[in-house]
Write a protein that holds these residues in place. Structure first.
Motif, mmCIF file in Angstrom:
data_model
loop_
_atom_site.group_PDB
_atom_site.id
_atom_site.type_symbol
_atom_site.label_atom_id
_atom_site.label_comp_id
_atom_site.label_asym_id
_atom_site.label_seq_id
_atom_site.Cartn_x
_atom_site.Cartn_y
_atom_site.Cartn_z
ATOM 1 N N LYS A 156 25.430 -98.136 32.661
ATOM 2 C CA LYS A 156 26.848 -98.413 32.860
ATOM 3 C C LYS A 156 27.545 -98.523 31.507
ATOM 4 N N TRP A 157 28.831 -98.152 31.479
ATOM 5 C CA TRP A 157 29.564 -98.245 30.212
ATOM 6 C C TRP A 157 30.081 -99.655 29.949
ATOM 7 N N LYS A 158 30.094 -100.501 30.972
ATOM 8 C CA LYS A 158 30.406 -101.919 30.754
ATOM 9 C C LYS A 158 29.437 -102.738 31.584
ATOM 10 N N GLY A 159 29.027 -103.882 31.040
ATOM 11 C CA GLY A 159 28.073 -104.719 31.740
ATOM 12 C C GLY A 159 26.680 -104.120 31.751
ATOM 13 N N LEU A 176 38.659 -105.640 38.653
ATOM 14 C CA LEU A 176 39.410 -106.769 38.121
ATOM 15 C C LEU A 176 40.863 -106.681 38.573
ATOM 16 N N THR A 177 41.503 -107.811 38.714
ATOM 17 C CA THR A 177 42.942 -107.817 38.940
ATOM 18 C C THR A 177 43.648 -107.593 37.605
ATOM 19 N N LEU A 178 44.939 -107.308 37.676
ATOM 20 C CA LEU A 178 45.705 -107.102 36.450
ATOM 21 C C LEU A 178 45.655 -108.344 35.567
ATOM 22 N N GLU A 179 45.708 -109.508 36.180
ATOM 23 C CA GLU A 179 45.634 -110.753 35.417
ATOM 24 C C GLU A 179 44.259 -110.914 34.774
ATOM 25 N N GLN A 180 43.197 -110.582 35.487
ATOM 26 C CA GLN A 180 41.848 -110.709 34.928
ATOM 27 C C GLN A 180 41.626 -109.763 33.761
ATOM 28 N N VAL A 181 42.215 -108.563 33.830
ATOM 29 C CA VAL A 181 42.100 -107.650 32.695
ATOM 30 C C VAL A 181 42.671 -108.305 31.447
ATOM 31 N N LEU A 210 40.171 -111.843 30.919
ATOM 32 C CA LEU A 210 38.733 -111.632 30.722
ATOM 33 C C LEU A 210 38.436 -110.462 29.810
ATOM 34 N N GLY A 211 39.375 -109.510 29.723
ATOM 35 C CA GLY A 211 39.156 -108.350 28.879
ATOM 36 C C GLY A 211 38.856 -107.096 29.676
ATOM 37 N N TYR A 212 39.085 -105.969 29.042
ATOM 38 C CA TYR A 212 38.957 -104.649 29.686
ATOM 39 C C TYR A 212 37.527 -104.373 30.155
ATOM 40 N N THR A 213 36.540 -104.897 29.450
ATOM 41 C CA THR A 213 35.144 -104.576 29.756
ATOM 42 C C THR A 213 34.425 -105.678 30.535
ATOM 43 N N ALA A 214 35.166 -106.635 31.092
ATOM 44 C CA ALA A 214 34.520 -107.703 31.866
ATOM 45 C C ALA A 214 33.798 -107.115 33.065
ATOM 46 N N ASP A 215 32.613 -107.641 33.345
ATOM 47 C CA ASP A 215 31.816 -107.083 34.437
ATOM 48 C C ASP A 215 31.060 -108.230 35.113
ATOM 49 N N PHE A 216 30.083 -107.869 35.918
ATOM 50 C CA PHE A 216 29.294 -108.875 36.625
ATOM 51 C C PHE A 216 28.467 -109.715 35.644
ATOM 52 N N ALA A 217 27.997 -110.854 36.142
ATOM 53 C CA ALA A 217 27.228 -111.779 35.314
ATOM 54 C C ALA A 217 25.873 -111.175 34.952
ATOM 55 N N TYR A 247 39.997 -100.643 38.901
ATOM 56 C CA TYR A 247 38.911 -100.168 38.051
ATOM 57 C C TYR A 247 39.473 -99.864 36.662
ATOM 58 N N GLN A 248 38.591 -99.832 35.675
ATOM 59 C CA GLN A 248 38.987 -99.501 34.320
ATOM 60 C C GLN A 248 38.436 -98.118 33.974
ATOM 61 N N GLY A 249 39.253 -97.328 33.292
ATOM 62 C CA GLY A 249 38.828 -95.983 32.918
ATOM 63 C C GLY A 249 37.681 -96.006 31.926
ATOM 64 N N ALA A 250 36.767 -95.054 32.073
ATOM 65 C CA ALA A 250 35.575 -95.001 31.215
ATOM 66 C C ALA A 250 35.935 -94.523 29.813
ATOM 67 N N PRO A 251 35.253 -95.031 28.800
ATOM 68 C CA PRO A 251 35.549 -94.659 27.405
ATOM 69 C C PRO A 251 34.985 -93.281 27.059
ATOM 70 N N ARG A 252 35.119 -92.917 25.787
ATOM 71 C CA ARG A 252 34.603 -91.638 25.291
ATOM 72 C C ARG A 252 33.103 -91.520 25.606
#
Length: 794
Positions: free
Chosen positions: A213-216, A255-260, A263-270, A779-784
């Motif tokens: 995964k690209w985050k988490g 994530l919700t807009l507030e959580q982005v 918590l940040g763009y790359t926040a994911d599961f624990a 969802y957040q768009g995937a990076p390069r």
């Protein structure tokens, strides 16, 4: 246990592969000319073909599919087409994604693979990562506004996507490909073709793909097998194929807009395993708070296994009459989502089955324990399409029937997890590791069986009025009967046995016409009516006021909600196509009128979301598609879309007040608002240069702002992504041919952007502010992402 095993397929694959290798050795290295760019590049970088059907249609050819990353799913392959708003959860496509066309969600469109429908038989959902390997895919076609008259669908109020596999090669060969890239991406692909052996030819392939995964934490792990065979004898042609897929993916957290923001763009599961409380006999341990916290990534899994068997008998009965019989069988098994939850133990005759047995082994039934519980689905789905075509004077008649009977079993078993994160049975297929009730029966959070019998009859006439004017009238009757059985289970509203039957049907006329003004200019227009039946979820959770005696339901009420009406849409396309020696293109205007559009609404009495009719809706807009042939090595493709999709009614909504605990009804101001996740503007551009063995391709896609609620009180910004693909064909050797080195770079500028978790159909948050509000998930768009592959033929 799952009844399907891989043994038979594996043996067939090995046998066919060995046969193909033997034939390849006999044939030497002469396996035919294969190029990097392919024939489709002559028509616009592989994204535009000469089309004469009298309706809006776009096609991705093999030439384009060979340029992109081999692990890409069909949604990614279609992203540059006009009308298409698609995304994937990562750059490789292995985790799946979302698709909307003119505002139609993927579960409002019909999807076929080699003519067989692959939409979920219960709610018509589409899972693009499960279906194909791009190396074996020859074409993906899209009709943006309406499905075809003969299409085998009862869930398509919108257009149709047809995915066609490549058949076996006429010459024997073995093809191998290795890929590697960012995030530990690795992929192996191997295909063997027998070549033409008398009247027979066949192929088999296998691929294995993994990426982090690209985050988490977590990854995707996928194994895919394809095989096909053709046999031709005189006027009879027989073909058969299998597509098999097995994958285990970790999910991405929305994530919700507030959580982005917090918590940040790359926040994911624990990443830390949640710990059980120490069991103490005679004392209640309550782990519900632990279970309801941010889920552990290892308990947010999507294990799934499926296969599709297709076959065909094509018989030329006479020079003017042809019969096609195309049976198929789909099997699917798997779970998905976040499985971390808690289950309460219990005992006593006033509980279903006597209550849930001791889970944590402390000798009592007083506890609420964190468990792994998945929404498990298993489907057996046979079907057949029978078509008869006949030419007569200036008429080409087509008629036939389609029938299928899908047995769709949906359960929700649970199993234990330990403090190291181990799951007793992550596929939920080992009865001995599943939770049970006191009477020995399995615990189930739901227990449904839906038998869906779909059928259609269709007739179409293609009339060549003269050398310029073509008219195609058609009509189909489509029907689905749902026989829904709820077996008493532990879920809300499911505590007793009941059976419900619903039937949905509609006569769907269509009329399409085209006029060829000159060899270079064609005008076309078409109008058609389409049908989408409600999903089977509408029939669940109907039990209220249940009383148990000796562990069995004694008295109860089956409270059926207001029956959801089937959704219909009238689609109108009108446009023109043109072609010059250098440029080809089309311009299409479209208008769609929904009646009884199906949505998802909250029922405060039963505390859940269920299908509702949100009223009428209108879509209208313009699509443009242009492509050039190569000139001095350069070619280009461009598409543009403008869409206005509005809700035509205010929506009556309700919620439970957090203080008074009473149901509050209110009218949401949705009339005239743009439909969520439907951008008004989209534009795509692909530029290519090819010279000899070298090919360079740069493509970009702009997507404008999208609303995330039905009242348009929240939106996410527009974005542009740019991808780069390159290929270099190496010289042939005594042992290898068609050796190609490819570079694929996604999201070149490393753009950050947000994507609506669009769910299905009209399933959206009504409002994000004010009374009864809730926050949409994103969802957040995937990076390069960069990868390389090396392919060669032996």
């Amino acid at each position: 246990m799952r009844p399907f095993t891989l043994n038979a397929i594996t043996l067939a694959l090995l046998a066919l592969t060995a046969h193909g290798q033997a034939l390849a050795q006999q044939a030497g290295t002469d396996i035919g000319k294969i190029t990097v760019t392919g024939e489709g590049d002559k028509l616009g970088t592989g994204l535009l073909v000469d089309e004469d059907t009298p309706k809006a249609k776009s096609t991705v050819t093999k030439a384009q599919l060979d340029k992109v990353r081999a692990s890409s799913n069909p949604f990614q392959a279609m992203s540059l087409m006009p009308g298409v708003n698609s995304y994937s959860y990562d750059a490789t496509g292995l985790f799946g994604g979302s698709l909307r066309v003119r505002g139609f969600n993927s579960d409002q469109m019909g999807f076929t693979i080699n003519g067989a429908p692959v939409n979920d038989s219960g709610n018509f959902a589409v899972y693009p990562q499960e279906y194909t390997d791009l190396e074996n895919t020859c074409e993906i076609s899209l009709t943006q506004g309406a499905s075809d008259t003969e299409a085998p669908h009862v869930g398509a109020s919108g257009g149709n996507v047809g995915i066609n596999s490549c058949g076996a090669n006429d010459k024997a060969r073995v093809r191998a490909s290795l890929s590697a890239g960012s995030l530990s991406y690795r992929r192996v692909f191997l295909r063997a073709d027998t070549g033409q052996v008398g009247d027979f030819k066949g192929f088999a392939s296998i691929s294995s793909s993994q990426v982090d995964k690209w985050k988490g934490e977590g990854k995707a792990d996928r194994t895919h097998i394809d095989a096909g065979a053709e046999f031709k004898m005189g006027d009879v042609k027989l073909n058969a194929g299998i597509l098999y897929n097995k994958a285990v993916n970790n999910n991405f957290r929305t994530l919700t807009l507030e959580q982005v923001g917090t918590l940040g763009y790359t926040a994911d599961f624990a990443t830390v395993v949640p710990q059980h409380l120490t069991p103490v006999a005679g004392t209640a341990q309550n782990e519900s708070t632990i279970a309801s916290g941010t889920a552990y990534y290892g308990y947010a899994l999507n294990p799934f296994e499926n296969y599709l068997l297709t076959a065909g008998a094509h018989v030329q009965l006479s020079p003017v009459t042809r019969l096609d019989v195309e049976p198929y069988f789909w099997y699917g098994y798997g779970t998905g989502g976040v499985q971390q939850t808690s289950v309460a133990e219990g005992s006593g005759s006033t509980r279903l089955g006597g209550g849930v047995k001791d889970i944590n082994g402390d000798g009592d039934t007083l506890d609420t324990i964190m468990v792994y519980r998945g929404s498990l689905t298993e489907t057996h789905r046979p079907g057949v399409t029978i078509k008869l075509s006949h030419s007569m004077d200036n008429h080409q008649l087509l008629g036939g029937v389609w029938m299928e009977r899908a047995n769709h079993r949906q359960t929700q078993p649970a199993t234990t997890v330990d403090n190291n994160g181990a799951i007793a049975t992550k596929w939920l297929d080992s009865d001995g590791a599943l939770l049970r009730r006191a009477d020995g029966t399995l615990y189930q959070g739901r227990d449904w069986k839906t038998v869906s019998t779909g059928q259609s009859a269709f007739l179409q006439d293609t009339i060549d009025v003269d050398s310029q004017w073509r008219v195609i009238p058609g009509v189909s009757w489509r029907s689905i009967k749902r026989e829904f059985t709820n077996t008493a289970n532990d879920g809300s509203g499911g505590g007793a046995d009941y059976v419900l039957t619903r039937r949905y049907s509609e006569v769907l006329p269509s009329l399409n016409t085209s006029f060829q003004f000159t060899p270079e200019v064609q005008a076309f227009a078409g109008i058609s009516k389409n049908l989408r039946a409600p999903s089977n979820f509408e029939l669940g959770n109907a039990v209220t006021s249940v009383v148990y005696v000796n562990g069995a339901p004694s008295t109860y009420v089956v409270q059926v909600r207001n029956t959801v009406k089937q959704e219909t849409a009238v689609n109108l396309d009108m446009g023109a196509r043109f072609k010059t020696p250098l440029v080809k293109g089309s311009v299409t205007g479209f208008y769609t009128r929904f009646t009884d559009r199906i949505g998802s609404g909250y029922d405060p009495v039963q505390a859940g979301k269920f299908d509702i009719n949100v009223g009428d809706s209108t879509m209208k807009g313009l699509e443009v598609e242009l492509g050039t042939v190569p000139y001095m090595g350069f070619s280009a493709y461009a598409s543009g879309t403008y869409t206005v999709s509005t809700l035509d009614n205010d929506l009556l909504n309700s919620y439970v007040d957090s203080v008074t605990k009473k149901v509050v009804s209110y009218t949401a101001a949705t009339s005239g608002k743009q439909f969520p996740d439907t951008p008004k503007g989209m534009a795509a551009l692909a530029l290519q240069w090819s010279d000899g063995p070298l090919m360079l391709n740069l493509s970009g896609k702009y997507t404008s702002r999208r609303y995330t609620t039905m009242t348009n009180d929240q939106s996410i910004g527009g974005y542009t992504t740019i991808d780069f693909n390159a290929a270099w064909q190496l010289p042939a050797t005594d042992w290898t041919r068609n050796t190609v080195l490819r570079l694929n770079l996604s999201n070149l500028t490393n753009k950050q952007y947000l994507l609506a978790n669009s769910g299905s159909g009209s399933s959206f948050t009504v409002n994000a502010t004010g009374a009864g509000s809730s926050q949409p998930s994103l969802y957040q768009g995937a990076p390069r992402f960069v990868s390389m592959s090396l392919q060669t033929d032996f």
